[in-house]
Design an enzyme around this catalytic site. Structure first.
Site, short mmCIF file in Angstrom:
data_model
loop_
_atom_site.label_atom_id
_atom_site.label_comp_id
_atom_site.label_asym_id
_atom_site.label_seq_id
_atom_site.Cartn_x
_atom_site.Cartn_y
_atom_site.Cartn_z
N ASP A 227 4.72 9.79 -4.68
CA ASP A 227 3.48 9.10 -4.36
C ASP A 227 3.40 8.66 -2.90
O ASP A 227 2.31 8.62 -2.31
CB ASP A 227 3.24 7.91 -5.30
CG ASP A 227 4.42 6.96 -5.43
OD1 ASP A 227 5.37 7.06 -4.62
OD2 ASP A 227 4.39 6.11 -6.34
N GLY A 396 -2.28 -0.69 -2.49
CA GLY A 396 -2.79 -1.95 -3.00
C GLY A 396 -2.61 -3.12 -2.06
O GLY A 396 -3.44 -4.03 -2.00
#
Length: 463
Positions: A227, A396
């Protein structure tokens, strides 16, 4: 308009995102989100891999149902790194995949940095494999990293992808091929390691069973299956003189290079060389990240005093900074559990102010992370010979205004925050390029990001 499914699995949740590419821009819509909850079994911590796979199938099916006359061009999968499954001769998994936070790899480990360019961390795949039981390892014919396993279940094709393979400690960072000689010296079967693909290559078509389950025929494309590799594709940098912070449960802090940095200084600084998209290298350090916040919130909820992170951050911003700073990378902070108490104990040991309220704990965490980010950015730039001009925060953590501002203050550099969905976006961009929906290299893909998403600039506020 081209439509792509990005399966993006993090350490605490998974989601399936619909990416649409048109006129040089990309749009992301979250279709499904599901929990990723580890399971403790017989004293060990494991991933609930079958539940995750079901979440992928359900999410892709929901995505297909939302397509309005569009064809789903492909599916890409990215997840965290280092964890794997072992497959037997019949293709079934040998046992339940272990979680990297399991304690089985605690202890001292051989320093392999000069061979693999990977920082010596206890959860590295190579150390996990050496901790395997003889029964499990002896019965295994193939090792697949978690995204490779999910792709195998979707397509029936068992291959590895290079960006995730580079986190194993078994990849030669110079050639980007498996170091089978080292694997053999460690007692691992030579054919345990699968053939490798690069981001943008097609893994295979969905099996008939899977196509029937999700409601469409399509292919699975290898993306940056780590990721972080996908997130770095989505860094909206305009020049090469940038540092990045991929901020999530972990924070990955570093710079992008063309060659691995295998110096003693890189090893001693805890840096690692991971393969990136288009032949790049991610020279980075793992910093504990929002895990410290997540575990603190979970413990307060277990204690019957749940907290709002938004309110805590607002209160923390009003507190004086740098009263309590700890090293977020200390091993004591790695396991799950009562994080706030461990932070307080570490502050007491260090002789700094001990946080006594949840807001003070959060302020300690963000101050500590910002300081760790600044150290890592400075060292990474010097190791790679890059004069860092801008720090990009994606993921995030880019929504955490206090953390972004404190990072700008600590580094003395402008911080650009966004996009939020870095991993899913990079996943879609690589799929879109493979399909011909966009063209060019990283520079062109990053231009698409700048044209598609709002970004926020934080300027440093003096010393």
């Amino acid at each position: 308009m081209d439509a792509f499914a990005a399966v993006d699995l993090g350490a605490s949740s998974g989601r399936v995102m619909l990416g649409r590419v048109e006129d040089g821009t990309v749009r992301l819509d979250e279709i499904a989100r599901f929990e990723n909850r580890p399971v403790r079994l017989n004293g060990s911590l494991h991933w609930n891999i079958l539940d995750l796979y079901q979440g992928v199938l359900d999410g892709v099916r929901a995505l297909v149902q939302q397509l309005d006359g569009e064809t789903l061009t492909s599916i890409g999968i990215d997840t965290w790194a280092v964890d794997y499954a072992l497959l037997g001769a019949d293709g079934a998994i040998v046992g339940i995949p272990f979680h990297y936070r399991d304690s089985r790899t605690d202890g001292d480990h051989a320093d392999l940095f000069s061979v693999n360019g990977i920082a010596q961390l206890p959860f590295n795949t190579v150390y996990q494999l050496l901790a395997e039981t003889a029964d499990r390892l002896g019965g295994a014919e193939r090792m697949l990293m978690i995204p490779d396993l999910l792709a195998y279940w979707l397509t029936g094709v068992a291959v590895g992808e290079v960006t995730n393979a580079s986190t194993t400690g078994l990849l030669d960072p110079r050639t980007r091929e498996w170091d089978r000689a080292s694997a053999g010296r460690l007692g691992l079967k030579a054919d345990l390691l699968p053939a490798l693909m690069s981001p943008g290559e097609t893994i295979g078509a969905l099996t008939a069973e899977v196509a029937d389950t999700v409601g469409t025929e399509t292919t699975v494309v290898a993306v940056g299956t780590h990721d972080t590799a996908s997130a770095i594709v989505a860094v909206p940098a305009e020049s090469s003189n940038f540092a990045y912070i991929v901020s999530g449960t972990w924070s990955l802090v570093g710079v992008e290079t063309t060659d691995p940095v295998l110096s003693d200084a890189a090893r001693d600084g805890g840096f690692t060389n991971e393969a990136g998209v288009d032949g790049t290298v991610r020279l980075l350090r793992n910093v504990m990240g929002m895990w410290l916040v997540q575990e603190s919130l979970r413990q307060w909820e277990r204690d019957g005093r749940p907290q709002s992170l938004t309110d805590l951050l607002a209160e923390a911003a009003s507190l004086a900074g740098l009263g309590a700073v700890v090293d977020p990378d200390l091993p004591v902070f790695l396991p799950p559990g009562d994080m706030a108490s461990r932070i307080a104990e570490e502050c007491a040991t260090a002789g700094v102010t001990v946080p006594s309220t949840p807001a003070e704990t959060i302020r300690c965490i963000v101050d500590s992370l910002a300081a760790a980010y600044a150290r890592s950015v400075d060292v990474a730039g010097r190791l790679a010979g890059i004069d860092v001009e801008t720090v990009h925060i994606v993921g995030g953590g880019s929504q955490n205004e206090l953390l972004c501002q404190l990072t700008a203050d600590a580094t003395g550099l402008p911080v650009v925050a966004g996009p939020i969905e870095g991993s899913a976006l990079g996943n879609v961009l690589v799929q879109a390029r493979a399909a011909g929906a966009i063209t060019g290299g990283l520079k062109e893909m990053r231009a698409v990001v700048r044209a598609s998403f709002p970004l926020k600039l934080y300027s440093p506020r003096g010393a």
